[in-house]
Design an enzyme around this catalytic site. Structure first.
Site, PDB file in Angstrom:
ATOM      1  N   SER A 160     -36.278  -7.517 -27.841  1.00  0.00           N
ATOM      2  CA  SER A 160     -37.253  -8.467 -27.298  1.00  0.00           C
ATOM      3  C   SER A 160     -36.568  -9.717 -26.772  1.00  0.00           C
ATOM      4  O   SER A 160     -36.952 -10.260 -25.730  1.00  0.00           O
ATOM      5  CB  SER A 160     -38.292  -8.835 -28.355  1.00  0.00           C
ATOM      6  OG  SER A 160     -37.672  -9.339 -29.527  1.00  0.00           O
ATOM      7  N   TYR A 161     -35.540 -10.174 -27.461  1.00  0.00           N
ATOM      8  CA  TYR A 161     -34.794 -11.354 -27.009  1.00  0.00           C
ATOM      9  C   TYR A 161     -34.109 -11.070 -25.674  1.00  0.00           C
ATOM     10  O   TYR A 161     -34.166 -11.877 -24.743  1.00  0.00           O
ATOM     11  CB  TYR A 161     -33.766 -11.754 -28.069  1.00  0.00           C
ATOM     12  CG  TYR A 161     -32.996 -13.005 -27.739  1.00  0.00           C
ATOM     13  CD1 TYR A 161     -33.523 -14.264 -28.002  1.00  0.00           C
ATOM     14  CD2 TYR A 161     -31.725 -12.935 -27.168  1.00  0.00           C
ATOM     15  CE1 TYR A 161     -32.819 -15.419 -27.710  1.00  0.00           C
ATOM     16  CE2 TYR A 161     -31.011 -14.082 -26.874  1.00  0.00           C
ATOM     17  CZ  TYR A 161     -31.560 -15.322 -27.137  1.00  0.00           C
ATOM     18  OH  TYR A 161     -30.851 -16.454 -26.840  1.00  0.00           O
ATOM     19  N   ALA A 162     -33.463  -9.905 -25.573  1.00  0.00           N
ATOM     20  CA  ALA A 162     -32.781  -9.553 -24.324  1.00  0.00           C
ATOM     21  C   ALA A 162     -33.774  -9.460 -23.171  1.00  0.00           C
ATOM     22  O   ALA A 162     -33.513  -9.950 -22.063  1.00  0.00           O
ATOM     23  CB  ALA A 162     -32.034  -8.232 -24.491  1.00  0.00           C
ATOM     24  N   SER A 164     -36.654 -10.979 -22.929  1.00  0.00           N
ATOM     25  CA  SER A 164     -37.169 -12.320 -22.616  1.00  0.00           C
ATOM     26  C   SER A 164     -36.169 -13.122 -21.808  1.00  0.00           C
ATOM     27  O   SER A 164     -36.535 -13.823 -20.856  1.00  0.00           O
ATOM     28  CB  SER A 164     -37.538 -13.063 -23.905  1.00  0.00           C
ATOM     29  OG  SER A 164     -36.403 -13.432 -24.658  1.00  0.00           O
ATOM     30  N   LYS A 165     -34.904 -13.026 -22.156  1.00  0.00           N
ATOM     31  CA  LYS A 165     -33.893 -13.820 -21.453  1.00  0.00           C
ATOM     32  C   LYS A 165     -33.579 -13.245 -20.072  1.00  0.00           C
ATOM     33  O   LYS A 165     -33.232 -13.983 -19.145  1.00  0.00           O
ATOM     34  CB  LYS A 165     -32.629 -13.941 -22.304  1.00  0.00           C
ATOM     35  CG  LYS A 165     -32.819 -14.783 -23.558  1.00  0.00           C
ATOM     36  CD  LYS A 165     -33.254 -16.205 -23.226  1.00  0.00           C
ATOM     37  CE  LYS A 165     -33.363 -17.075 -24.460  1.00  0.00           C
ATOM     38  NZ  LYS A 165     -33.710 -18.481 -24.146  1.00  0.00           N
TER      39      LYS A 165
END
Length: 256
Positions: A160-162, A164-165
């Site tokens: 999810s972080y990847a 989002s970024k």
């Protein structure tokens, strides 16, 4: 105007999200030392007397703090409405607020995914749209997103972080395409591995830590202070012809 004068931010007002600690706090301090007054927001920022407020005041600048939690969409809307009412002119937005959850993709729940995307991507769009609209109308402004090495790479255990970024990087480009002709510059800083609380699990991992450091040409973890020069540059008139760019501050990681 001399080149050094073009890096000054005297008379500017900068909104910095996620500024209570870590990268956000050091970015806020850098802008203050360059001459800007700071409007800070974080989900746990003290109304008065915070560490970041004291640092900004020591730099001779003004500070106004707000407490909003961007995991809630309404909170993002409430913040932009409040800050637009309190400050008719916002010159700079540093969209730094973010979070991560480390969990394998097969075990990454919908709730985890939604929380990360809401804070790291959805709120970035709400803030940049609602504050950037006035910049466009005025014909000037600077928006600086905090992207990541995972705007380029997939990472491990942070789907999810990847995602989002990666979205933040594309949002910076999309807004630059629309608003560049209106005197607004939108860029992003992509930090490398920075020694913050968010990265503590990696720094303390006996396998991951040496693997990370061995790949970085600089041979060390970065510090939040390493990002200060980039944010002042992108917030200043020295970067008026820089738009839609991701500036990596990574000790050379992406060169490998």
């Amino acid at each position: 105007m001399s080149i050094l004068d073009r890096f000054r931010l005297d008379g500017k007002i900068a909104v910095v999200t996620g500024c209570r600690r870590g990268i956000g706090m050091w970015l806020a301090l850098a802008l203050a030392e360059a001459g800007a007054d700071i409007v800070g927001v974080s989900k746990s920022l003290e109304p008065t007397g915070s560490v970041v407020e004291k640092a900004v005041l020591r730099a001779g600048r003004k500070f106004r703090g707000y407490q909003y939690d961007f995991r809630n969409r309404k909170s993002a809307h409430d913040f932009t409405e409040r800050v637009n009412a309190d400050f008719p002119v916002i010159d700079i937005l540093v969209a730094n607020a973010g979070m991560t959850i480390r969990k394998a993709a097969a075990e990454h729940s919908d709730e985890m995914w939604d929380e990360i995307i809401e804070v790291n991507l959805n709120s970035q769009f709400v803030l940049s749209r609602d504050l950037g609209r006035r910049m466009v109308e005025r014909g000037s402004g600077k928006i600086i997103f905090i992207a990541s090495l995972l705007s380029f790479q997939g990472g491990i255990l942070v789907p999810s972080y990847a995602a989002s970024k990666g979205g933040v990087a594309q949002l910076a480009k999309a807004l630059a395409n629309e608003w560049g002709s209106h005197g607004v510059q939108i860029n992003a800083i992509a930090p490398g591995y920075i020694a913050t609380e968010m990265c503590a699990p990696l720094k303390n991992d006996p396998d991951r830590n040496p693997a990370i450091v061995s790949r970085v040409p600089a041979g060390r973890w970065g510090t939040p202070e390493d990002l200060q020069g980039a944010v002042v540059f992108l917030a200043s008139s020295a970067s008026d012809y820089v738009n839609g760019t991701l500036v990596t501050v990574d000790g050379g990681w992406m060169a490998r």
